[in-house]
Motif scaffolding. Sequence first.
Motif, short mmCIF file in Angstrom:
data_model
loop_
_atom_site.label_atom_id
_atom_site.label_comp_id
_atom_site.label_asym_id
_atom_site.label_seq_id
_atom_site.Cartn_x
_atom_site.Cartn_y
_atom_site.Cartn_z
N ASP A 205 -41.25 24.97 -102.94
CA ASP A 205 -41.11 25.27 -104.10
C ASP A 205 -40.64 24.93 -105.66
OD1 ASP A 205 -37.96 23.40 -104.02
OD2 ASP A 205 -38.87 23.86 -102.24
N ALA B 127 -36.75 23.83 -97.69
CA ALA B 127 -35.66 23.86 -97.13
C ALA B 127 -35.13 24.18 -98.02
CB ALA B 127 -35.27 21.92 -96.79
N ASN C 270 -39.51 10.55 -96.32
CA ASN C 270 -39.65 10.60 -97.54
C ASN C 270 -40.09 12.78 -97.86
OD1 ASN C 270 -37.06 10.93 -99.76
ND2 ASN C 270 -38.83 11.00 -101.08
N VAL C 271 -40.77 13.41 -96.93
CA VAL C 271 -41.65 14.00 -96.68
C VAL C 271 -40.87 15.59 -97.04
CG1 VAL C 271 -41.94 14.41 -94.13
CG2 VAL C 271 -43.46 15.53 -95.64
N GLY C 272 -39.82 15.91 -96.25
CA GLY C 272 -38.45 16.28 -96.15
C GLY C 272 -38.33 16.87 -94.50
N LYS C 273 -38.61 15.79 -94.46
CA LYS C 273 -38.37 15.90 -92.91
C LYS C 273 -36.58 16.48 -92.26
CE LYS C 273 -38.85 13.24 -89.60
NZ LYS C 273 -38.03 12.71 -88.92
N SER C 274 -35.91 15.77 -92.14
CA SER C 274 -34.84 15.75 -91.74
C SER C 274 -34.20 17.21 -92.95
CB SER C 274 -33.62 14.96 -93.29
OG SER C 274 -33.77 13.38 -92.75
N SER C 275 -34.84 17.51 -93.76
CA SER C 275 -34.08 18.84 -94.87
C SER C 275 -35.11 20.02 -93.67
CB SER C 275 -34.32 18.65 -95.99
OG SER C 275 -34.40 18.06 -96.83
P1 GDP Z 1 -36.98 12.63 -95.13
O1 GDP Z 1 -37.23 11.41 -95.39
O2 GDP Z 1 -38.71 12.95 -94.39
O3 GDP Z 1 -36.45 12.69 -94.00
O4 GDP Z 1 -37.24 13.75 -95.92
P2 GDP Z 1 -35.60 14.34 -96.99
O5 GDP Z 1 -34.91 15.79 -95.99
O6 GDP Z 1 -33.86 13.33 -96.60
O7 GDP Z 1 -35.91 14.55 -97.98
C1 GDP Z 1 -36.71 14.11 -98.72
C2 GDP Z 1 -36.20 14.10 -100.36
O8 GDP Z 1 -36.58 15.30 -100.86
C3 GDP Z 1 -34.33 14.74 -100.42
O9 GDP Z 1 -34.32 14.06 -102.28
C4 GDP Z 1 -34.34 16.04 -100.98
O10 GDP Z 1 -33.61 16.85 -101.30
C5 GDP Z 1 -35.70 16.67 -101.02
N1 GDP Z 1 -36.63 17.30 -99.96
C6 GDP Z 1 -36.59 18.05 -99.46
N2 GDP Z 1 -37.18 18.81 -98.88
C7 GDP Z 1 -37.19 20.30 -100.28
C8 GDP Z 1 -37.42 20.93 -100.20
O11 GDP Z 1 -37.92 21.83 -99.51
N3 GDP Z 1 -37.82 21.08 -102.02
C9 GDP Z 1 -37.51 20.35 -102.88
N4 GDP Z 1 -37.38 20.71 -103.57
N5 GDP Z 1 -36.84 19.02 -102.05
C10 GDP Z 1 -36.93 19.44 -100.85
#
Ligand code: GDP
Length: 260
Positions: free
Chosen positions: A162, A195, A50-55
């Motif tokens: 952001d 992202a 949930n850190v935002g890696k995929s995004s």
């Molecule tokens: P992962 O589990 O690390 O791959 O994380 P995700 O990319 O799936 O992101 C987890 C949550 O954080 C999702 O709801 C995304 O929409 C949100 N998110 C990811 N990156 C950002 C960002 O740069 N800004 C904001 N506001 N939300 C983000």
Amino acid sequence: MVPSGRIYWETAGSISIVNISSAIFEGSAPDLGSCPDESLPEFAFIGRSNVGKSSLLNMLSGQRDLARVSPTPGHTKLINFFTMNRTWRLVDLPGYGFAQVARKDKARFNQAVADFLQHRPNLALVFELIDSSLPPQAMDLEFVEWLARNSIPFVLVFTKVDRSKPEKVQANIQAFKARIAGWFEQLPEVYTCSAQTRQGRTELLGLIDTAIREMQTEERPPVMLPDEEEEFPAADLPPVGDVPRGKPKGPKRPNPGRIW
Ligand code: GDP
């Protein structure tokens, strides 16, 4: 390894790092032995779930679903390889946390990840992702300490900037740096990204570009004419491309013997 070689997209035009024109999903590996050949430098991304890696990976690649494109069920627990611009590989490492909760003395991330980070000879740099909206989290600190202890080159990337006010982001970054300062002779480089706004894209891709150029310089040392050698003895020259990143205390990691 789950084979693929699937080309996600490829456009005509000049190949440059910041202009990503092709991404080929090489496949998913459950362990170090199943990883693809070591012919290209690899840049690995890791962080808590949930850190935002995929995004971030989608933002960097300019592809909406790069990080979710593996056809393999459970691919989030595997090491995913993408060849970018046919010159370097983006490695999507499984997130730690949630599913990989510590059991007694076990590491909080899986053995395949530890093996990859410690023994992959063509691993150029790790991008350790940290959520900028949170104060230092035990699991991130523990992982950074592990990276330092194992002399693995990495930079810190604070995600989702952001989401919070800049002062809060800065406070969280400073708090994190303060917590890890004792483990390093020189603190790791810090980047920020979003992202949502695409902040940090140029900087992160530029860092990859620079690292690749440094490796190429290392590969081909300048040819010195005899006269030049006398004027500038090699011992007086600064090391080429030796940019310390998160230089940990203690012995240096052995030369991984890069082959590209
Ligand atoms: P992962 O589990 O690390 O791959 O994380 P995700 O990319 O799936 O992101 C987890 C949550 O954080 C999702 O709801 C995304 O929409 C949100 N998110 C990811 N990156 C950002 C960002 O740069 N800004 C904001 N506001 N939300 C983000």
